[in-house]
Scaffold this active site. Structure first.
Site, PDB file in Angstrom:
ATOM      1  N   GLU A  95       0.695  -1.243   0.163  1.00  0.00           N
ATOM      2  CA  GLU A  95      -0.078   0.110   0.080  1.00  0.00           C
ATOM      3  C   GLU A  95       0.910   1.219  -0.119  1.00  0.00           C
ATOM      4  O   GLU A  95       0.515   2.226  -0.628  1.00  0.00           O
ATOM      5  CB  GLU A  95      -0.943   0.059   1.115  1.00  0.00           C
ATOM      6  N   HIS A 137     -11.414  -4.565  10.026  1.00  0.00           N
ATOM      7  CA  HIS A 137     -12.013  -4.499   8.572  1.00  0.00           C
ATOM      8  C   HIS A 137     -13.466  -3.541   8.676  1.00  0.00           C
ATOM      9  O   HIS A 137     -14.168  -3.946   7.496  1.00  0.00           O
ATOM     10  CB  HIS A 137     -12.325  -5.793   8.023  1.00  0.00           C
TER      11      HIS A 137
END
Lengths: 335, 324
Positions: free
Chosen positions: B60, B129
């Protein structure tokens, strides 16, 4: 071995390059050294403040590598960046003015020592988070490849960046996409005060090229011609579309990590050994001994450099501060 | 107008911008062959090819960082973070580089980068999440924070984001991808930044919301109507720039405000929005501003617990009844 081969390259360059080019290497290295000496002086006098990391001792890396590039090639740097910026062609005036925090500075006084930037010179910035310039360099290389351009991107970073994820992620991505980047690690043996062998599992840093399937070489970073030769080769490879390379330039900073660091973690003996390998003195000896350049010509260069540094300081000193009226503006392009 | 989903609206926006401008490209984890983890980029690889729809490794920091570099090099990258949770690995590039470069480099750097990311809870995905992290980005000068609720805005705001000059954090809600709505056709449907949308007019209380909470606010407004409370619902659409003028105008009319958002209550975007309303319209307020937000806890997996953590229609109704 890498070192032997590159010494050969350097000797070859010394004998075959035009004298004007060799003198230009010398001039640029000297310019950086005198600039950094003056910066230290101005820092001591309070004209320059904040963090300030000097490049003295490492001049052969910036000058050797950047001399192997075309003007349109990109350079991405770190917080120890005065040398890279000057080698890429920035006027000492605008760099010194930036260190003074003046509006005439290369980043209009918003950046300071660690954040120089000039897209016209394709000097794409100094990044003050260790390793953080590497993904940016990788992306610039992606834009080159996307546009099928001829440019290469030269990314400088220190040995301190090796343990950062950004280093590994960037080499990996540049390798799988065959991006035109030359990664140049300036191994000066210390990340601040931590020795490289206490920070990196593989202290022969160029060997990190192996897992990322790119050529890796170690060169003497005190020899401008070695760095020049290795960068020429890596840049040519990148330009051909063959992807990135990793160059480890072994070098030494003659001063502490920053202006506030007396470098007490290094021995005086070690420092003396490296002082004797001064890249500028080495080039001076070679020009006189191997190319029979007259001492007077080198003295003339010394005089010109000194003049341009004095001029830069005068310019910086006389320049205005950034106006307070602009405060809060310029955060967004579309306000 | 065609009725399509939020997901299809985003896909349409990407297609139109890829068609319009050769500099636009997409990069991220699973955006190509997989079609996007939430299928937003579905079908794009087949049309635009690997050069413009680029699958990346799971890196990322470098996906975002190389997006920054590519933007500086003159391209128009649209970077997808599979979810905002993974975006935390890229915070250095977002906060220290993208947000600062234009200012820090004396106005000479341009980073026209769009970072898209789904966020939000409600699917029993557990603590790592199920986050809504818009406040992190709102806190940092230099970033635009865009957070659409409707399919029409998803399309129009994404197209605006791709065409403008500054780095944009574009936050989608995982629960909204299947929501359907009317979306203007044609490639020039652009929604400007900084213009809130009054979705329901009312005179008794202003419910300020964005993203999924807009639907909770509309649901609450319906219930409140039965109780005789006439609520106005304002969808902010973008948090930076913030359309404070519309908020102030609404509060001057209603005298009361609720801010509903899915981020954690403490230090959430709602706190900033409430503070700005206090600063600008304290004299118009007849009651303290209510915040309806997520409970300050990591998201639990259990369905009942998760529901209790998230803001809800019922909580907004209760908040309105307290002050209206």
């Amino acid at each position: 071995m890498a070192l032997e081969r590159d010494m050969h390259t350097a000797q070859h360059a010394l004998l075959t390059l035009q004298e004007t080019q060799l003198l230009e290497f010398y001039r640029r290295m000297l310019l950086i050294r005198r600039f950094e000496d003056k910066t230290a002086e101005m820092y001591a006098r309070g004209k320059i403040t904040g963090f300030c990391h000097l490049y003295a001792g490492e001049e052969a890396v910036a000058v050797g590598a950047i001399s192997a590039l075309y003007d349109k090639d990109y350079v991405v740097s770190t917080y120890r960046e005065h040398g890279h910026c000057l080698a890429k062609g920035a006027s000492p005036r605008v760099v010194m003015a930036e260190l003074f925090g003046k509006v005439t500075g290369i980043s209009r006084g918003h950046g300071g020592s660690m954040h120089l930037f000039d897209p016209d010179l394709r000097f794409m910035g100094g990044y003050a988070i260790v390793g953080a310039g590497l993904p940016v360099a990788t992306g610039l290389a992606l834009s080159v490849q996307y546009n099928e351009g001829p440019e290469v991107v030269c990314a400088f970073f220190g040995d301190g960046a090796l343990p950062q994820g950004a280093f590994h992620e960037s080499l990996n991505l540049a390798s799988i996409w065959k991006l035109p980047v030359v990664f140049i690690c300036e191994n000066n043996f210390y990340g601040m005060g931590t020795m490289v062998q206490n920070a990196v599992s593989q202290e022969e840093l160029y060997k990190f090229a192996v897992p990322y399937k790119m050529p890796g070489v170690r060169v003497d970073g005190m020899d401008v011609l070695e760095v020049y030769g290795a960068t020429m080769e890596a840049a040519a490879r990148a330009r051909e579309g063959d992807g990135p390379s990793l160059i480890e330039a072994v070098t030494y900073r003659f001063r502490g990590h920053s202006m506030s660091d007396p470098a007490e973690y290094r021995s005086k003996r070690e420092e003396r050994i490296w002082q004797e390998r001064d890249p500028i003195k080495l080039m001076h000896r070679r020009l006189v001994a191997d190319r029979h350049v007259a001492e007077t010509r080198l003295e003339e260069i010394e005089r010109q450099v000194a003049e341009s540094i004095e001029d830069a300081v005068r310019f910086a000193d006389e320049s205005p501060e950034p106006p307070l009226d602009d405060l809060g503006k310029g955060v967004y392009i579309e306000e | 107008m065609a009725v399509i989903t939020y997901r299809e609206a985003l896909n349409q926006a990407l297609r139109e911008e890829l068609d319009r401008d050769k500099r636009v490209f997409i990069m991220g984890e699973e955006v190509g062959y997989f079609g996007g983890a939430f299928k937003v980029t579905d079908g794009l690889l087949a049309v635009y090819g690997e050069k413009r729809v680029r699958d990346t490794p799971i890196s990322e920091l470098t996906i975002v960082g190389s997006g920054i570099g590519a933007a500086m090099g003159g391209l128009r990258p649209v970077v997808e973070l599979m979810t905002i949770n993974f975006g935390l690995l890229a915070m250095d590039q977002i906060v220290n580089n993208a947000a600062k470069m234009h200012y820090m480099f004396g106005g000479k750097a341009r980073v026209p980068l769009v970072i898209r990311a789904p966020q939000g809870g409600g699917h029993q995905l557990g603590a790592q999440h199920s986050q809504s992290l818009e406040a992190y980005f709102l806190h940092c000068p230099g970033l635009r924070v865009v957070i659409p609720a409707t399919p029409a805005d998803a399309k129009g705001l994404l197209k605006t984001a791709i065409r403008q000059q500054d780095p944009v954090i574009f936050l989608e809600h995982e629960s909204l991808y299947g929501v359907k709505g009317e979306v203007p056709e044609g490639p020039e449907h652009l929604v400007p930044f900084g213009k809130a949308n009054i979705l329901r007019e009312g005179k008794d209380v202003t419910i300020v919301a964005y993203s999924k909470c807009v639907y909770d606010a509309l649901g609450a407004a319906e219930e409140l109507e039965n109780a005789g409370i006439d609520a106005e619902v304002v969808d902010l659409r973008t948090l930076n720039p913030l359309d404070l003028a519309s908020l102030v105008e609404s509060v001057r009319k209603t005298g009361k405000a609720i801010v509903a958002y899915e981020g954690w209550r403490t230090g959430g975007a709602g706190a900033e929005i409430a503070a700005k309303i206090y600063e600008a319209a304290f004299d118009s307020l007849d009651a303290p501003i209510e915040r309806v937000a997520s409970l300050d806890t990591p998201m639990p997996y259990n369905r009942h617990l998760e529901r209790a953590v998230l803001p809800s229609v019922g909580e907004i109704v209760k908040a309105a009844e307290r002050i209206a």
